[in-house]
Design a protein around this motif. Sequence first.
Motif, short mmCIF file in Angstrom:
data_model
loop_
_atom_site.label_atom_id
_atom_site.label_comp_id
_atom_site.label_asym_id
_atom_site.label_seq_id
_atom_site.Cartn_x
_atom_site.Cartn_y
_atom_site.Cartn_z
N ALA A 136 0.84 -1.21 0.00
CA ALA A 136 0.00 0.00 0.00
C ALA A 136 0.87 1.26 0.00
O ALA A 136 0.57 2.24 -0.70
N VAL A 137 1.98 1.23 0.77
CA VAL A 137 2.90 2.38 0.81
C VAL A 137 3.55 2.56 -0.56
O VAL A 137 3.64 3.67 -1.09
N LEU A 138 3.99 1.44 -1.14
CA LEU A 138 4.68 1.50 -2.44
C LEU A 138 3.78 2.09 -3.53
O LEU A 138 4.23 2.85 -4.39
N GLU A 139 2.49 1.76 -3.48
CA GLU A 139 1.55 2.32 -4.47
C GLU A 139 1.54 3.84 -4.41
O GLU A 139 1.52 4.53 -5.42
N GLN A 187 7.71 -9.63 -4.63
CA GLN A 187 6.38 -9.04 -4.43
C GLN A 187 6.41 -7.55 -4.80
O GLN A 187 5.42 -6.97 -5.15
N PHE A 188 7.59 -6.95 -4.62
CA PHE A 188 7.69 -5.49 -4.76
C PHE A 188 8.47 -5.13 -6.01
O PHE A 188 9.68 -5.26 -6.05
N VAL A 189 7.77 -4.69 -7.03
CA VAL A 189 8.47 -4.25 -8.23
C VAL A 189 8.79 -2.77 -8.02
O VAL A 189 7.91 -1.92 -8.05
N MET A 190 10.07 -2.50 -7.75
CA MET A 190 10.48 -1.15 -7.36
C MET A 190 10.95 -0.33 -8.56
O MET A 190 11.58 0.70 -8.38
#
Length: 595
Positions: A361-364, A482-485
Amino acid sequence: MATAAAASIRERQTVALKRMLNFNVPHVKNSTGEPVWKVLIYDRFGQDIISPLLSVKELRDMGITLHLLLHSDRDPIPDVPAVYFVMPTEENIDRMCQVFDQYLNFITLEDDMFVLCNQNKELVSYRAINRPDITDTEMETVMDTIVDSLFCFFVTLGAVPIIRCSRGTAAEMVAVKLDKKLRENLRDARNSLFTGDTLGAGQFSFQRPLLVLVDRNIDLATPLHHTWTYQALVHDVLDFHLNRVNLEESSGVENSPAGARPKRKNKKSYDLTPVDKFWQKHKGSPFPEVAESVQQELESYRAQEDEVKRLKSIMGLEGEDEGAISMLSDNTAKLTSAVSSLPELLEKKRLIDLHTNVATAVLEHIKARKLDVYFEYEEKIMSKTTLDKSLLDIISDPDAGTPEDKMRLFLIYYISAQQAPSEADLEQYKKALTDAGCNLNPLQYIKQWKAFAKMASAPASYGNTTTKPMGLLSRVMNTGSQFVMEGVKNLVLKQQNLPVTRILDNLMEMKSNPETDDYRYFDPKMLRGNDSSVPRNKNPFQEAIVFVVGGGNYIEYQNLVDYIKGKQGKHILYGCSELFNATQFIKQLSQLGQK
């Protein structure tokens, strides 16, 4: 001596609460007897104080069979003792007959962090203190509310502080009143709350703690700053309140005819507590590091899970040959140990799921609003580093951030500028901000504040180091992650002291510095009130409490935590009249700037 770390304010307040729930008899952890079964009645204030400290299970262990709000309708429960934990308001007193004051009117969010109130916080807010039309009587009420809570804090701590504060600010008004209240309590030796108390009075350390009272107005840029550490980001971009984060998860659109309504969003709540080891370890870490750690945890969990599955399938081996039997006995032991660790494994899975959801949610938000760009740019502004892109370009970029993000960036620039922009430049910025959909009221207030505080000649200094972008973390870039940065900068933080940390450092280490040399000095234990900036105490302090009158934030808290890591044997607590994020702070500035 085991100093303050062994008796954090969270522990002390929990002990005090448990003692209250035990009818003011110290609570013995390992007593074999049944607890006295009782009912707990609280108001919203009491609920806010208890909820970050005691779970429903812990309340049950204390004999609380039922906990209810004071003003909710309920049937009488005969022959059952009740504990009332409420504010002594006329309305509450009408509702019951007797109040026993517990001096617990503050909320402990961390071992080393507390906040004064959550209900009715607008009564002690930055806006309330800085309203131009506030009357003397209203100001007295605000100050008394803050002082009463700080008094409760020191009673729970079991220590009388030495107080330092800046002159001519709301912090000074709090200092004068708190000194008086502590002094009056100490004068009555028989009824003093600081002598012979079973909480372990004065055992904070052999040396008394320092209380540094600062005013929010000494640094208005930090509460507006975009951040890069996990806890501060969660507070900035999500609904995070009293250690609980509420997430909305959209579940996509159902396969149905065009124009169908999207599915309802699921709401999920997660408690981020001290027992969550991942949170404790990473709440102060830069976000890319958190994403990488969640990924590592997930991989280690999957490996453990696969091992349990593998062992289970081996146990189903058939055949009589010796190889299989010896393999079976070896693996029985392994499986027994693997199965016994299943509860631990399930808890690990729960925490991984929790942090995967929260971090996603933060990454979005980071991606959608380019928060990494804002964070890096503001760091450069605050540390007076050359900017590689014009401020106007970012404000005018429709893809970079929300109107509020742009306003925060511009206010930080305006607050930190050595020289205020010329009227012509300011008009150009105002037009760009208005075109971007910004409300200019906060700027109106900051303009007045800067003129009044004569800050133009000496803005707060934020150090001269800055963040360094590094190559993206390779693990987080794995397609299996999980996290595509992609597109998010991996900014590594460099330690630099914010104004509140710098003030604390000067006063705690007894350094001479123009910034703090004229701070007032109060010692409530001195018989005669001394009004002086000359410290009686010449030695550096081992323990200190920084309290921000007018509101604090997680960026400041984290900066103090990082600062004290390098000071062996020293301890700091951070407190504030209210805890706000930038959205809440901007709203207050906007109200103050309304014409």
